[in-house]
Design a protein around this motif. Structure first.
Motif, short mmCIF file in Angstrom:
data_model
loop_
_atom_site.label_atom_id
_atom_site.label_comp_id
_atom_site.label_asym_id
_atom_site.label_seq_id
_atom_site.Cartn_x
_atom_site.Cartn_y
_atom_site.Cartn_z
N ARG A 31 0.86 -1.15 0.04
CA ARG A 31 0.09 -0.12 -0.01
C ARG A 31 0.70 1.39 0.18
O ARG A 31 0.62 2.10 -0.87
CB ARG A 31 -0.88 -0.20 1.23
N ASP A 34 2.22 1.83 -3.66
CA ASP A 34 1.06 2.12 -4.41
C ASP A 34 0.91 3.75 -3.93
O ASP A 34 0.96 4.67 -5.12
CB ASP A 34 -0.23 1.73 -4.28
N GLU A 35 0.90 4.13 -2.69
CA GLU A 35 0.70 5.62 -2.26
C GLU A 35 1.67 6.61 -2.81
O GLU A 35 1.67 7.64 -3.46
CB GLU A 35 0.41 5.61 -0.91
N CYS A 38 1.58 7.02 -6.57
CA CYS A 38 0.57 7.91 -7.09
C CYS A 38 1.07 9.38 -6.72
O CYS A 38 0.91 10.54 -7.46
CB CYS A 38 -0.55 7.61 -6.36
N ASP A 39 1.71 9.73 -5.49
CA ASP A 39 2.02 11.02 -5.44
C ASP A 39 3.23 11.66 -6.28
O ASP A 39 3.14 12.61 -6.61
CB ASP A 39 2.68 10.98 -3.80
#
Length: 86
Positions: A31, A34-35, A38-39
């Motif tokens: 997770r 993924d975060e 995305c950032d």
């Protein structure tokens, strides 16, 4: 009963704690990966390489033991093939 946590090895910062088992620590690392991806994409940063190493720690009765590692490579783009497909 032990719990697990994730720690950034470069800064020593605790990123996740109170995880039920090793599998939950791996899911938390996924997770986080993924975060962060995305950032990076939201900031227009897709090229290059950022390496982040996380320790998976087992906590039992206040004692902490490193039981695994995850290395995240962020912002890595696959090279474009200069030759067209035939």
């Amino acid at each position: 009963m032990p719990s697990y946590q994730l720690r950034d090895t470069a800064t020593g910062r605790l990123l996740a704690c109170g995880l039920a088992d090793y599998a939950a620590a791996e899911a938390a690392a996924d997770r986080l990966d993924d975060e962060l991806e995305c950032d990076l994409a939201a900031n227009g940063e897709g090229t290059g390489r950022i390496r982040l190493r996380l320790d998976v720690e087992k906590v039992t009765a206040g004692s902490t033991e490193v039981v695994g590692h995850h290395v995240l490579l962020l912002g890595v783009d696959d090279p474009v093939d200069p030759l067209p497909a035939l």
